[in-house]
Design a protein around this motif. Structure first.
Motif, PDB file in Angstrom:
ATOM      1  N   PHE A  64     -10.643   1.988 -15.624  1.00 47.79           N
ATOM      2  CA  PHE A  64      -9.986   3.256 -15.330  1.00 47.79           C
ATOM      3  C   PHE A  64      -9.091   3.675 -16.497  1.00 47.79           C
ATOM      4  CE2 PHE A  64     -10.978   1.001 -11.482  1.00 47.79           C
ATOM      5  CZ  PHE A  64     -11.510   1.968 -10.643  1.00 47.79           C
ATOM      6  N   PRO A  65      -9.596   4.566 -17.357  1.00 47.40           N
ATOM      7  CA  PRO A  65      -8.797   5.013 -18.503  1.00 47.40           C
ATOM      8  C   PRO A  65      -7.518   5.742 -18.105  1.00 47.40           C
ATOM      9  CG  PRO A  65     -11.121   5.568 -18.785  1.00 47.40           C
ATOM     10  CD  PRO A  65     -10.964   5.121 -17.371  1.00 47.40           C
ATOM     11  N   GLN A  66      -7.481   6.275 -16.870  1.00 49.38           N
ATOM     12  CA  GLN A  66      -6.282   6.968 -16.403  1.00 49.38           C
ATOM     13  C   GLN A  66      -5.748   6.281 -15.146  1.00 49.38           C
ATOM     14  OE1 GLN A  66      -5.876  11.298 -17.204  1.00 49.38           O
ATOM     15  NE2 GLN A  66      -8.105  11.320 -16.983  1.00 49.38           N
ATOM     16  N   ALA A  67      -5.428   5.008 -15.299  1.00 52.36           N
ATOM     17  CA  ALA A  67      -4.887   4.223 -14.191  1.00 52.36           C
ATOM     18  C   ALA A  67      -3.370   4.174 -14.280  1.00 52.36           C
ATOM     19  CB  ALA A  67      -5.462   2.811 -14.224  1.00 52.36           C
ATOM     20  N   TYR A  68      -2.711   4.443 -13.162  1.00 57.92           N
ATOM     21  CA  TYR A  68      -1.255   4.473 -13.112  1.00 57.92           C
ATOM     22  C   TYR A  68      -0.713   3.465 -12.102  1.00 57.92           C
ATOM     23  CZ  TYR A  68      -1.354   8.902 -15.699  1.00 57.92           C
ATOM     24  OH  TYR A  68      -1.539   9.872 -16.646  1.00 57.92           O
ATOM     25  N   VAL A  69       0.530   3.070 -12.319  1.00 59.32           N
ATOM     26  CA  VAL A  69       1.295   2.351 -11.315  1.00 59.32           C
ATOM     27  C   VAL A  69       2.372   3.290 -10.780  1.00 59.32           C
ATOM     28  CG1 VAL A  69       0.865   0.008 -12.077  1.00 59.32           C
ATOM     29  CG2 VAL A  69       2.658   1.339 -13.199  1.00 59.32           C
ATOM     30  N   THR A  70       3.005   2.893  -9.667  1.00 62.16           N
ATOM     31  CA  THR A  70       3.959   3.783  -9.013  1.00 62.16           C
ATOM     32  C   THR A  70       5.361   3.700  -9.604  1.00 62.16           C
ATOM     33  OG1 THR A  70       4.492   2.112  -7.341  1.00 62.16           O
ATOM     34  CG2 THR A  70       2.677   3.626  -6.851  1.00 62.16           C
ATOM     35  N   ALA A  71       5.591   2.737 -10.490  1.00 54.65           N
ATOM     36  CA  ALA A  71       6.895   2.604 -11.136  1.00 54.65           C
ATOM     37  C   ALA A  71       6.722   1.870 -12.441  1.00 54.65           C
ATOM     38  CB  ALA A  71       7.891   1.863 -10.239  1.00 54.65           C
ATOM     39  N   SER A  72       7.672   2.051 -13.345  1.00 53.40           N
ATOM     40  CA  SER A  72       7.566   1.467 -14.678  1.00 53.40           C
ATOM     41  C   SER A  72       8.280   0.133 -14.803  1.00 53.40           C
ATOM     42  CB  SER A  72       8.127   2.443 -15.711  1.00 53.40           C
ATOM     43  OG  SER A  72       9.498   2.716 -15.442  1.00 53.40           O
ATOM     44  N   VAL A  73       8.736  -0.432 -13.696  1.00 47.74           N
ATOM     45  CA  VAL A  73       9.319  -1.772 -13.690  1.00 47.74           C
ATOM     46  C   VAL A  73       8.752  -2.568 -12.527  1.00 47.74           C
ATOM     47  CG1 VAL A  73      11.454  -1.145 -14.877  1.00 47.74           C
ATOM     48  CG2 VAL A  73      11.341  -1.000 -12.390  1.00 47.74           C
ATOM     49  N   CYS A  74       8.989  -3.879 -12.582  1.00 51.96           N
ATOM     50  CA  CYS A  74       8.256  -4.838 -11.752  1.00 51.96           C
ATOM     51  C   CYS A  74       8.362  -4.617 -10.247  1.00 51.96           C
ATOM     52  CB  CYS A  74       8.726  -6.255 -12.072  1.00 51.96           C
ATOM     53  SG  CYS A  74       8.651  -6.712 -13.813  1.00 51.96           S
ATOM     54  N   GLY A  75       9.586  -4.698  -9.701  1.00 52.78           N
ATOM     55  CA  GLY A  75       9.753  -4.709  -8.258  1.00 52.78           C
ATOM     56  C   GLY A  75       9.169  -3.508  -7.549  1.00 52.78           C
TER      57      GLY A  75
ATOM     58  N   GLY B 130      13.218   3.841   0.218  1.00 55.22           N
ATOM     59  CA  GLY B 130      14.427   3.690  -0.581  1.00 55.22           C
ATOM     60  C   GLY B 130      14.354   2.702  -1.706  1.00 55.22           C
ATOM     61  N   TYR B 131      13.139   2.382  -2.154  1.00 56.91           N
ATOM     62  CA  TYR B 131      12.932   1.363  -3.191  1.00 56.91           C
ATOM     63  C   TYR B 131      12.687   2.082  -4.518  1.00 56.91           C
ATOM     64  CZ  TYR B 131      11.430  -3.387  -4.627  1.00 56.91           C
ATOM     65  OH  TYR B 131      11.333  -4.618  -5.210  1.00 56.91           O
ATOM     66  N   TYR B 132      13.692   2.090  -5.391  1.00 55.49           N
ATOM     67  CA  TYR B 132      13.587   2.811  -6.660  1.00 55.49           C
ATOM     68  C   TYR B 132      13.663   1.899  -7.889  1.00 55.49           C
ATOM     69  CZ  TYR B 132      14.377   7.049  -3.905  1.00 55.49           C
ATOM     70  OH  TYR B 132      14.271   8.069  -2.986  1.00 55.49           O
ATOM     71  N   GLY B 133      14.324   0.777  -7.759  1.00 55.88           N
ATOM     72  CA  GLY B 133      14.489  -0.117  -8.900  1.00 55.88           C
ATOM     73  C   GLY B 133      14.618  -1.550  -8.433  1.00 55.88           C
ATOM     74  N   ASN B 134      14.793  -2.464  -9.375  1.00 57.77           N
ATOM     75  CA  ASN B 134      14.918  -3.873  -9.032  1.00 57.77           C
ATOM     76  C   ASN B 134      16.303  -4.163  -8.460  1.00 57.77           C
ATOM     77  OD1 ASN B 134      12.340  -4.495 -10.040  1.00 57.77           O
ATOM     78  ND2 ASN B 134      13.125  -4.747 -12.110  1.00 57.77           N
ATOM     79  N   HIS B 135      16.340  -4.769  -7.283  1.00 59.22           N
ATOM     80  CA  HIS B 135      17.581  -5.231  -6.693  1.00 59.22           C
ATOM     81  C   HIS B 135      17.261  -6.480  -5.882  1.00 59.22           C
ATOM     82  CE1 HIS B 135      21.232  -5.486  -4.249  1.00 59.22           C
ATOM     83  NE2 HIS B 135      21.798  -4.704  -5.157  1.00 59.22           N
ATOM     84  N   GLU B 136      18.032  -7.533  -6.081  1.00 56.11           N
ATOM     85  CA  GLU B 136      17.696  -8.842  -5.523  1.00 56.11           C
ATOM     86  C   GLU B 136      17.591  -8.850  -4.006  1.00 56.11           C
ATOM     87  OE1 GLU B 136      20.197 -11.940  -6.877  1.00 56.11           O
ATOM     88  OE2 GLU B 136      19.781 -11.602  -8.999  1.00 56.11           O
TER      89      GLU B 136
ATOM     90  N   ILE C 240      -0.245 -16.397  -4.989  1.00 57.04           N
ATOM     91  CA  ILE C 240       0.128 -17.345  -6.028  1.00 57.04           C
ATOM     92  C   ILE C 240       0.876 -16.580  -7.113  1.00 57.04           C
ATOM     93  CG2 ILE C 240      -0.752 -18.904  -7.821  1.00 57.04           C
ATOM     94  CD1 ILE C 240      -3.219 -19.221  -5.825  1.00 57.04           C
ATOM     95  N   GLY C 241       2.086 -17.070  -7.455  1.00 59.03           N
ATOM     96  CA  GLY C 241       2.779 -16.478  -8.587  1.00 59.03           C
ATOM     97  C   GLY C 241       4.089 -15.802  -8.255  1.00 59.03           C
ATOM     98  N   LYS C 242       4.372 -14.781  -9.042  1.00 53.33           N
ATOM     99  CA  LYS C 242       5.643 -14.054  -9.005  1.00 53.33           C
ATOM    100  C   LYS C 242       5.698 -13.118  -7.799  1.00 53.33           C
ATOM    101  CE  LYS C 242       8.036 -10.427 -11.647  1.00 53.33           C
ATOM    102  NZ  LYS C 242       8.226  -9.829 -12.978  1.00 53.33           N
ATOM    103  N   TRP C 243       6.783 -13.183  -7.040  1.00 47.34           N
ATOM    104  CA  TRP C 243       6.963 -12.344  -5.858  1.00 47.34           C
ATOM    105  C   TRP C 243       7.808 -11.113  -6.195  1.00 47.34           C
ATOM    106  CZ3 TRP C 243       5.147 -10.756  -1.595  1.00 47.34           C
ATOM    107  CH2 TRP C 243       5.932 -10.266  -0.544  1.00 47.34           C
ATOM    108  N   HIS C 244       9.100 -11.287  -6.423  1.00 46.19           N
ATOM    109  CA  HIS C 244      10.011 -10.227  -6.877  1.00 46.19           C
ATOM    110  C   HIS C 244      10.134  -9.071  -5.891  1.00 46.19           C
ATOM    111  CE1 HIS C 244      11.757  -8.102 -10.691  1.00 46.19           C
ATOM    112  NE2 HIS C 244      12.663  -8.813 -10.026  1.00 46.19           N
ATOM    113  N   LEU C 245      10.010  -9.401  -4.593  1.00 44.03           N
ATOM    114  CA  LEU C 245      10.157  -8.384  -3.551  1.00 44.03           C
ATOM    115  C   LEU C 245      11.152  -8.849  -2.495  1.00 44.03           C
ATOM    116  CD1 LEU C 245       6.432  -7.257  -3.137  1.00 44.03           C
ATOM    117  CD2 LEU C 245       8.322  -5.864  -3.997  1.00 44.03           C
TER     118      LEU C 245
END
Length: 485
Positions: free
Chosen positions: A64-75, A91-97, A123-128
């Motif tokens: 997909f040459p025009q594939a996007y994600v919904t945010a530019s940071v991980c969480g 209400g999820y806009y940025g990373n908050h523990e 398996i792996g990183k959660w960050h949610l």
């Protein structure tokens, strides 16, 4: 470029006879890379990186040459993937523990897949979320191996459940602290691949959903010597790129091992595998100063010709590598020309079992992509005509091939307008050339943005038009003139 891709897509779909669904719902695998930029995969045309397994996926599937994600940071990006919708809706806009989570009253993807009869594994990183009730074993996963932190050391982890140093957080197996990485005597990316293969082996006789969420190629910059040995002859513009290529090759190996395992057990034709990155190239990278990079100066990860980086809403932050692989069902060697979004995959996965919407909570923003990429839908019909982004003070909207964006830290602070069809690198701001279009797009964005809930952290956005519904308008021309003074 886009015209060429559209012609290729039309020719491929006419020449390829495919089905939309298998005789039974497929196994589903998501492989998520962390901070892998547009220029970090070979199939995009870059020869200073080695990703043979990912390239093989693209050759055997659809990319997909025009594939996007919904945010530019991980969480928040991960929340979009696992909810199938704009994470801002809860209400999820940025990373908050502690506060930035998918709420329990919103059914998430693993919970849906479990409801549909899948064995679910992560398996792996959660960050949610870090509290026990929001960790993977309490959010729909039957099996979990990994660490909840945003970044992690690749060679060491703690044996203590109360470890305070996030980089050395313990690795968990189903809620219990597992053998530390250094005692296993290996490299985290390789260990995650081992666990992924084991999960497939254990569940090969029943439908399974596997979410393999790598820490690679995220900081810290660490790689095993055996991977550096395999990239020693790679031609690179900077030795830091070679180091990064070693990290990428370890990630790539994990995908090759998964595909080999599927083929070994004759599961490949009944498994839908999607590979993507959670956001684009990080602006901070490398060992040498200055570590904060500018366009054209990256030494490790690369956004290619795109503008911007992780953390902003330029293409370099939100346009990512993405491939879908399902032999016999998804067309091979196809570049799908229209924009798609990471939240589409949740809707696509559950649709294979006949589920239209989550059983609890808000409805999907994503759509089932299979009819589009298999040619059941007309070739010129887009899954989405309008796309929105909001991450803290940064926002963007894309309507057709036009994009309006405003970023608080990188580049000009003004509202900017780009024609992505003719300027995908976002080099020419056209807000003053097409003021009426810029104003229309700002109004359209404000209409969407003003109806979203506040940030769960309580932070209010300085550039949100809270009174749009009361008739207040953001005057683009006047604001830009003020900001330029």
């Amino acid at each position: 470029m886009q015209e060429k891709i559209a012609k290729l897509f039309a020719a491929t779909t006419l020449a390829t006879c495919v089905g939309v669904a298998a005789a039974q719902p497929p196994n589903v695998i998501i492989v998520l890379a962390d901070d892998m930029g547009w220029g970090d995969v070979g199939y995009h045309g870059f020869d200073d990186i080695k990703t043979p397994s990912i390239d093989k996926l693209a050759e055997g599937g659809t990319w997909f040459p025009q594939a996007y994600v919904t945010a530019s940071v991980c969480g928040p990006s991960r929340a979009g993937i696992l909810s199938g919708m704009h994470q801002q809706k809860f209400g999820y806009y940025g990373n908050h523990e502690t506060l930035s989570v998918i709420p329990h009253d919103q059914q998430n993807l693993p919970e849906m897949m479990r409801e549909l009869g899948y064995k679910t594994g992560m398996i792996g990183k959660w960050h949610l979320g870090y509290s026990d009730d929001h960790l993977p074993w309490n959010r729909g996963f039957d099996f979990y191996y990994g660490s909840p932190t945003g970044s992690h050391d690749y060679f060491r982890s703690s044996a203590k459940d109360d470890e305070k140093r996030k980089r050395f957080y313990p690795v968990y197996r189903n809620g219990e602290v597992d053998t530390p990485i250094q005692e296993r005597g290996d490299y985290l990316t390789t260990i995650y691949a081992d666990e992924a293969v084991d999960f497939i082996e254990r569940n090969k006789k029943e439908p399974f959903f596997l979410y393999l969420s790598h820490n690679a190629v995220h900081f810290p910059w660490q790689v095993h010597d055996r991977y550096l040995e395999r990239v020693k002859d790679l031609e690179v513009h900077h030795e830091e790129r070679r180091f990064f290529a070693g990290m990428a090759l370890a990630l790539d190996d994990s995908i090759g091992r998964i595909v080999d395992t599927l083929e070994k057990h004759k599961l490949d034709e009944n498994t839908l595998l999607v590979f993507l990155s959670d956001n684009g190239t990080p602006i901070g990278q490398g060992f040498e100063q200055p570590r904060r990079k500018e366009r054209g100066t990256t030494t490790m990860s690369s956004p290619g010709d795109f503008n911007g980086f992780k953390g902003d809403t330029y293409e370099g932050g939100i346009r990512v590598p993405m491939v879908a692989y399902w032999p016999g069902t998804i067309p091979a060697n196809q570049a799908y020309p229209h924009p798609v979004v990471s939240y589409d995959w949740a809707a696509t996965f559950v649709a294979r079992s006949g589920m239209k919407q989550p059983s609890q909570g808000l409805e999907f923003d994503g759509v089932d992509l299979l009819p589009y990429i298999t040619g059941k839908k007309p070739a010129d019909e887009r899954p989405h005509e309008t796309l929105h982004w909001r991450r803290d003070e940064d926002y963007a909207i894309r309507i057709g091939d036009w994009k309006l964006t405003r970023n608080s830290k990188s580049g000009p602070q003004t509202i900017r307008l780009f024609d992505l069809e003719n300027d995908p690198g976002e080099r020419h701001d056209l807000a003053n050339v097409h003021p009426e279009k810029a104003q229309m797009m700002q109004d359209t964005f404000d209409e969407w943005d003003s109806q979203l809930p506040d940030n769960v952290t309580g932070k209010r956005f300085k550039n949100r038009n809270y009174d749009y519904q009361k008739g207040k308008r953001t005057n683009v021309a006047e604001l830009n003139e003020k900001l330029q003074d």
